[in-house]
Design an enzyme around this catalytic site. Sequence first.
Site, PDB file in Angstrom:
ATOM      1  N   GLU A   1     -53.516 105.039  65.909  1.00 45.66           N
ATOM      2  CA  GLU A   1     -54.909 105.413  66.141  1.00 45.66           C
ATOM      3  C   GLU A   1     -55.814 104.202  66.376  1.00 45.66           C
ATOM      4  O   GLU A   1     -56.951 104.329  66.793  1.00 45.66           O
ATOM      5  CB  GLU A   1     -55.455 106.190  64.928  1.00 45.66           C
ATOM      6  CG  GLU A   1     -54.848 107.581  64.751  1.00 45.66           C
ATOM      7  CD  GLU A   1     -53.555 107.587  63.929  1.00 45.66           C
ATOM      8  OE1 GLU A   1     -52.872 106.547  63.864  1.00 45.66           O
ATOM      9  OE2 GLU A   1     -53.235 108.646  63.354  1.00 45.66           O
TER      10      GLU A   1
ATOM     11  N   TRP B   1     -54.143 106.381  39.190  1.00 44.89           N
ATOM     12  CA  TRP B   1     -53.346 106.161  40.391  1.00 44.89           C
ATOM     13  C   TRP B   1     -52.337 105.052  40.170  1.00 44.89           C
ATOM     14  O   TRP B   1     -52.692 103.977  39.657  1.00 44.89           O
ATOM     15  CB  TRP B   1     -54.235 105.744  41.563  1.00 44.89           C
ATOM     16  CG  TRP B   1     -55.008 106.869  42.163  1.00 44.89           C
ATOM     17  CD1 TRP B   1     -54.946 108.188  41.814  1.00 44.89           C
ATOM     18  CD2 TRP B   1     -55.966 106.760  43.220  1.00 44.89           C
ATOM     19  NE1 TRP B   1     -55.809 108.909  42.602  1.00 44.89           N
ATOM     20  CE2 TRP B   1     -56.442 108.063  43.474  1.00 44.89           C
ATOM     21  CE3 TRP B   1     -56.446 105.707  43.981  1.00 44.89           C
ATOM     22  CZ2 TRP B   1     -57.402 108.325  44.452  1.00 44.89           C
ATOM     23  CZ3 TRP B   1     -57.397 105.960  44.954  1.00 44.89           C
ATOM     24  CH2 TRP B   1     -57.866 107.267  45.189  1.00 44.89           C
TER      25      TRP B   1
END
Length: 541
Positions: free
Chosen positions: A329, A444
């Site tokens: 992208e 996390w």
Amino acid sequence: MHGLMMDYPLTVDRILEHAYRMYPTRRISTKMPDGHMHRYTYANLYSRVKRLANALGQLGVAQGDRVGTFAWNNYQHMELYFAIPCSGAVCHTLNIRLFPEQLAYIINHAEDKVIFADGTLVPMLERIADEIPAVETFVIFNAQPGQEIKLPNVVAYEDLIAAADEDYTWPVKDELTAMGLCYTSGTTGNPKGVLYSHRSLFLHTMGENQATALGLTPSDIVLPVVPQFHAMAWGLPYAAAMAGAELVMPGPHLNGPALAELIESEKVTIPAGVPTIWTALYQELRTNPRNLSHVRSLVVGGSAMPRGLIAAYERELGISVLHAWGMTELSPLGTVALLQTQHSTLSEDDRLDIKATQGYPIAGVELRIVNDMGEELPWDGTTMGEVQVRGAWVTNGYYKVERTPDQFTADGWFRTGDVATVSSDGYLQLTDRTKDLVKSGGEWISSVALENALMAHPDVHEAAVIAVPDERWSERPLACVVLVPDADTITEADLLEYLAPEFERFWLPDHIVFLSEIPKTSVGKFDKKVLRARHAAGELA
Ligand code: ADP
């Protein structure tokens, strides 16, 4: 407005004209399927591209039509890289490692009118020929003598070029014309198309050639091991042409020994590829040392290059590593981990830490990290957030797909799906892809950090960490490890002990399973989707 600068369209033919004018004798060398080297110059490329551009018109390819390529990295693929866009069509590079159904899917989704294919790869197209009825013509190069091709409307590439006129006027006047189409490799679901414009490609090429990025020069010899179907070989074919750098194309010869031989014999200065390729090359160089002193920068991206491997290249082999981050992208280049002046006084260890980050954004790309509420987070080297980017060569939406809020923010930034910290001097350190993060007890855990630490162990060849469901903590990390040959005495407990000093206790994997290999995606990344499925099927117990 009167007196303002010229309106000069930034089109791909300008790059080709420049290479032809300035560097007509610089070479493009290809290792052909039979092992011999094919060599020619940018002048040869130029005249064949003009013929090919005429031939495309004769095949009925009109402005804006998509033309597929199904090939290794070679000189014919380089010709297609220029002839297709410079004639106003769109070069759709097909990933030769996709599953047949995915390959048929992207050919049909793109509505490719013509496909140019390497003879060695034709069997894969033959298998899906019935599912891609809209393809009108197949043009084949490098076919074996006598090879029978079971595809409709087959034309031989060399016949096409021989019959075409060399007189051709570049038709593209609008820099916002589409020039290339790449589908993401589908690490995270169905492949999605990214459509590059002449303008974005031109600016990406200049961006990549900044001295603060890859900075190619006419004295460079570039070896794109990264396939031409993987984010346009990271733009290297165009960057080399613009800079007058020579190109060495490896064709189908991609194993460690073949690459070591090629880098040495062709005196390559910039080899570029994904970490798995450089792991294989390192194993080879350890057993069969070679003189690779001409390499000025080993470029690596696509997945995180483990710090241990960077250290091994730099310290043991004296080869400087340049770690870069990008995405299809982003055309694909986003960041590079070059050292800057403020790092000159650091210790070697601290410098390696910086070289192992994904690096800083190059001019032309802006990045920020944000939290779940979309608030921008500080560049302090510890706060983790989602990476968002914008810039002159960042996509504005997937091909023929509605833009959605999970792809773009309301204020127009592209959401990468990567999670990272950014240091005060702008160096990005990727901790994970959003969906690969291990979410344990509300915290996390970075799978990438655990993998890097494991791969720094001398007995570990490869390591991939996945999140596995856990009743109490919601998810826990599981490490899958491949040992180097002859390392069979090392145990799970040894590796956990090795990790312990580096991480908080709850980060440590609950289990380590030993595998003979880590499954890889079509572009050589660890395929965690497959590992998660194997775990769900009870195979990694
Ligand atoms: P796909 O999305 O199909 O894997 P891409 O090659 O476009 O195909 O992948 C881009 C992604 O690859 C990035 O979003 C990032 O997660 C990962 N990536 C690229 N370069 C690096 C790097 N140097 N370190 C870690 N991850 C990387």
